[in-house]
Design a protein around this motif. Structure first.
Motif, PDB file in Angstrom:
ATOM      1  N   UNK A  40      -5.205 -11.142 -15.101  1.00  0.00           N
ATOM      2  CA  UNK A  40      -4.697 -11.891 -13.949  1.00  0.00           C
ATOM      3  C   UNK A  40      -4.886 -13.376 -14.191  1.00  0.00           C
ATOM      4  N   UNK A  41      -4.082 -14.162 -13.485  1.00  0.00           N
ATOM      5  CA  UNK A  41      -4.227 -15.616 -13.553  1.00  0.00           C
ATOM      6  C   UNK A  41      -4.697 -16.186 -12.222  1.00  0.00           C
ATOM      7  N   UNK A  42      -4.797 -15.330 -11.197  1.00  0.00           N
ATOM      8  CA  UNK A  42      -5.295 -15.713  -9.876  1.00  0.00           C
ATOM      9  C   UNK A  42      -5.747 -14.434  -9.176  1.00  0.00           C
ATOM     10  N   UNK A  43      -6.221 -14.541  -7.948  1.00  0.00           N
ATOM     11  CA  UNK A  43      -6.847 -13.390  -7.295  1.00  0.00           C
ATOM     12  C   UNK A  43      -5.871 -12.234  -7.077  1.00  0.00           C
ATOM     13  N   UNK A  44      -4.657 -12.525  -6.715  1.00  0.00           N
ATOM     14  CA  UNK A  44      -3.750 -11.453  -6.322  1.00  0.00           C
ATOM     15  C   UNK A  44      -3.295 -10.594  -7.490  1.00  0.00           C
ATOM     16  N   UNK A  45      -3.387 -11.117  -8.699  1.00  0.00           N
ATOM     17  CA  UNK A  45      -3.080 -10.282  -9.855  1.00  0.00           C
ATOM     18  C   UNK A  45      -3.994  -9.080  -9.943  1.00  0.00           C
ATOM     19  N   UNK A  46      -5.277  -9.264  -9.580  1.00  0.00           N
ATOM     20  CA  UNK A  46      -6.214  -8.142  -9.580  1.00  0.00           C
ATOM     21  C   UNK A  46      -5.887  -7.113  -8.527  1.00  0.00           C
ATOM     22  N   UNK A  47      -5.394  -7.555  -7.367  1.00  0.00           N
ATOM     23  CA  UNK A  47      -5.034  -6.612  -6.303  1.00  0.00           C
ATOM     24  C   UNK A  47      -3.890  -5.696  -6.726  1.00  0.00           C
ATOM     25  N   UNK A  48      -3.030  -6.187  -7.614  1.00  0.00           N
ATOM     26  CA  UNK A  48      -1.849  -5.424  -7.994  1.00  0.00           C
ATOM     27  C   UNK A  48      -2.157  -4.329  -9.010  1.00  0.00           C
ATOM     28  N   UNK A  49      -3.394  -4.261  -9.478  1.00  0.00           N
ATOM     29  CA  UNK A  49      -3.744  -3.266 -10.498  1.00  0.00           C
ATOM     30  C   UNK A  49      -3.456  -1.844 -10.007  1.00  0.00           C
ATOM     31  N   UNK A  50      -3.762  -1.554  -8.762  1.00  0.00           N
ATOM     32  CA  UNK A  50      -3.609  -0.180  -8.259  1.00  0.00           C
ATOM     33  C   UNK A  50      -2.152   0.262  -8.297  1.00  0.00           C
ATOM     34  N   UNK A  51      -1.249  -0.576  -7.800  1.00  0.00           N
ATOM     35  CA  UNK A  51       0.157  -0.177  -7.772  1.00  0.00           C
ATOM     36  C   UNK A  51       0.739  -0.109  -9.179  1.00  0.00           C
ATOM     37  N   UNK A  52       0.165  -0.877 -10.104  1.00  0.00           N
ATOM     38  CA  UNK A  52       0.662  -0.879 -11.485  1.00  0.00           C
ATOM     39  C   UNK A  52       0.033   0.225 -12.336  1.00  0.00           C
ATOM     40  N   UNK A  53      -1.024   0.875 -11.839  1.00  0.00           N
ATOM     41  CA  UNK A  53      -1.719   1.919 -12.596  1.00  0.00           C
ATOM     42  C   UNK A  53      -1.996   3.119 -11.680  1.00  0.00           C
ATOM     43  N   UNK A  54      -0.957   3.582 -11.011  1.00  0.00           N
ATOM     44  CA  UNK A  54      -1.122   4.651 -10.036  1.00  0.00           C
ATOM     45  C   UNK A  54      -1.633   5.941 -10.667  1.00  0.00           C
ATOM     46  N   UNK A  55      -1.172   6.264 -11.846  1.00  0.00           N
ATOM     47  CA  UNK A  55      -1.606   7.506 -12.495  1.00  0.00           C
ATOM     48  C   UNK A  55      -3.110   7.484 -12.756  1.00  0.00           C
ATOM     49  N   UNK A  56      -3.639   6.323 -13.113  1.00  0.00           N
ATOM     50  CA  UNK A  56      -5.073   6.187 -13.375  1.00  0.00           C
ATOM     51  C   UNK A  56      -5.887   6.383 -12.093  1.00  0.00           C
ATOM     52  N   UNK A  80       0.811  -1.215   0.000  1.00  0.00           N
ATOM     53  CA  UNK A  80       0.000   0.000   0.000  1.00  0.00           C
ATOM     54  C   UNK A  80       0.848   1.271   0.000  1.00  0.00           C
ATOM     55  N   UNK A  81       2.073   1.200   0.512  1.00  0.00           N
ATOM     56  CA  UNK A  81       2.835   2.432   0.685  1.00  0.00           C
ATOM     57  C   UNK A  81       3.285   3.050  -0.639  1.00  0.00           C
ATOM     58  N   UNK A  82       3.461   2.245  -1.663  1.00  0.00           N
ATOM     59  CA  UNK A  82       3.818   2.819  -2.976  1.00  0.00           C
ATOM     60  C   UNK A  82       2.683   3.705  -3.515  1.00  0.00           C
ATOM     61  N   UNK A  83       1.443   3.204  -3.630  1.00  0.00           N
ATOM     62  CA  UNK A  83       0.369   4.100  -4.092  1.00  0.00           C
ATOM     63  C   UNK A  83       0.061   5.199  -3.086  1.00  0.00           C
ATOM     64  N   UNK A  84       0.249   4.953  -1.779  1.00  0.00           N
ATOM     65  CA  UNK A  84       0.040   6.008  -0.789  1.00  0.00           C
ATOM     66  C   UNK A  84       1.022   7.151  -1.017  1.00  0.00           C
ATOM     67  N   UNK A  85       2.270   6.809  -1.322  1.00  0.00           N
ATOM     68  CA  UNK A  85       3.275   7.824  -1.613  1.00  0.00           C
ATOM     69  C   UNK A  85       2.898   8.625  -2.852  1.00  0.00           C
ATOM     70  N   UNK A  86       2.412   7.934  -3.882  1.00  0.00           N
ATOM     71  CA  UNK A  86       2.011   8.631  -5.114  1.00  0.00           C
ATOM     72  C   UNK A  86       0.855   9.585  -4.845  1.00  0.00           C
ATOM     73  N   UNK A  87      -0.108   9.162  -4.033  1.00  0.00           N
ATOM     74  CA  UNK A  87      -1.239  10.027  -3.698  1.00  0.00           C
ATOM     75  C   UNK A  87      -0.785  11.221  -2.858  1.00  0.00           C
TER      76      UNK A  87
END
Length: 319
Positions: free
Chosen positions: A289-305, A111-118
């Motif tokens: 994604x190929x499993x559940x956690x791939x979906x969770x990673x969307x936020x950190x991978x698309x911070x600008x969005x 969470x801290x990576x997107x928190x830092x971006x925000x």
């Protein structure tokens, strides 16, 4: 032959024990997580990213003591600014999830990576531990969004007491159980502007699917038994943990849903039903994604969005 017949039951018993033993162990651990949550240690800190943060402690709506970090926006001059609240999933904490902490097959979600971006984008950020998780107080059982919604209400109430937060411009970003809690809590928080709901899920969908994936063919039967124990501890029935029944109340809130395409625990149809019942839903984002956690990673991978969504719905830095 006689010796073999005598030994056969013993050998079969050993074989069944070896096969069933790990399943029973994983089922027992999952049951414990359902009832009491998880005390994952804090594995990363705002200072690691040079973020200006303060420890905060506040009550939930029903009086459970919650703890977290309030991260100030970069170049904070003390004037009121919008805030974004992270609401973590089960069995995570304010940092997100550290892979390998439980019997569940998982990946690290930071969470801290997107928190830092925000923070750099001009938003205050609140990261906190839900009840039964991290450093917040215990109030079992875990209810996958129902009682946890009271924690979200407590977090928003606390933010609105701060002079540096514009209480009319608060957004939520929730993951799984945290997304459920955000969707349930927002109508009772008096004008939450926007929510990013990452893979919310109905318990009747999530429980048997996750159990089958983690425990094998016996999983759905074991989780039905576990559900009875869960209810005996005061939890609502799985059928009552159904965000699509809550979302029509989100009359004044823009909601961006994110769901992984290959999620084996949740389902796109479930999230689309929530979106269909949400008055101001954006088109559902289907994350590769190929499993559940791939979906969770969307936020950190698309911070600008994600930042663009909150800029649009919460406004810029000026009051």
């Amino acid at each position: 032959m006689t010796s073999f017949r005598r030994l056969a039951p013993f050998v079969l018993g050993l074989s069944l024990g070896a096969a069933v033993g790990p399943t029973v162990y994983r089922a027992a651990q999952a049951q414990r997580l359902m009832l009491f949550g998880m005390r994952q240690p804090l594995w990363r800190y705002p200072a690691d990213l040079r973020l200006m943060a303060e420890d905060v402690e506040f009550p939930s709506q029903d009086g459970v003591t919650l703890r977290g970090w309030f991260i100030h926006r970069v170049n904070d001059d003390g004037t009121p600014a919008p805030a974004v609240v992270f609401v973590h999933g089960w069995p995570w904490n304010r940092c997100g999830n550290r892979a390998g902490a439980t019997v569940l097959p998982d990946r690290t979600v930071d969470f801290l990576e997107p928190a830092s971006a925000l923070s750099n984008a001009g938003f205050h950020v609140l990261l906190f531990d839900l009840r039964n998780h991290g450093l917040s107080d215990a109030s079992p059982p875990v209810t996958f969004g129902v009682n946890e919604a009271r924690d979200v209400i407590g977090a928003v109430t606390m933010l609105r007491t701060r002079k540096d937060v514009d209480g009319a411009r608060i957004g939520l970003i929730g993951y799984s159980m945290g997304a459920n809690a955000a969707l349930r809590a927002a109508p009772d928080c008096a004008s939450i502007r926007s929510i990013v709901a990452v893979q919310p899920t109905s318990a009747n969908v999530f429980a048997p699917n996750a159990a089958r994936d983690v425990l094998g063919p016996a999983g759905p039967t074991l989780i039905r038994m576990g559900g009875l124990i869960h209810r005996a501890f005061g939890a609502p029935p799985f059928a009552a943990i159904a965000p699509a029944a809550w979302t029509p109340r989100l009359q004044d809130t823009d909601v961006l849903y994110i769901q992984g395409a290959g999620d084996r625990w949740g389902s796109l149809a479930d999230v689309e039903a929530m979106a269909a019942n949400t008055p101001r839903a954006r088109p559902v984002i289907v994350a590769p994604s190929s499993e559940r956690y791939g979906g969770y990673l969307y936020v950190v991978e698309h911070q600008a969005e994600i930042i663009a969504f909150f800029r649009e719905t919460l406004g810029g830095e000026s009051g």
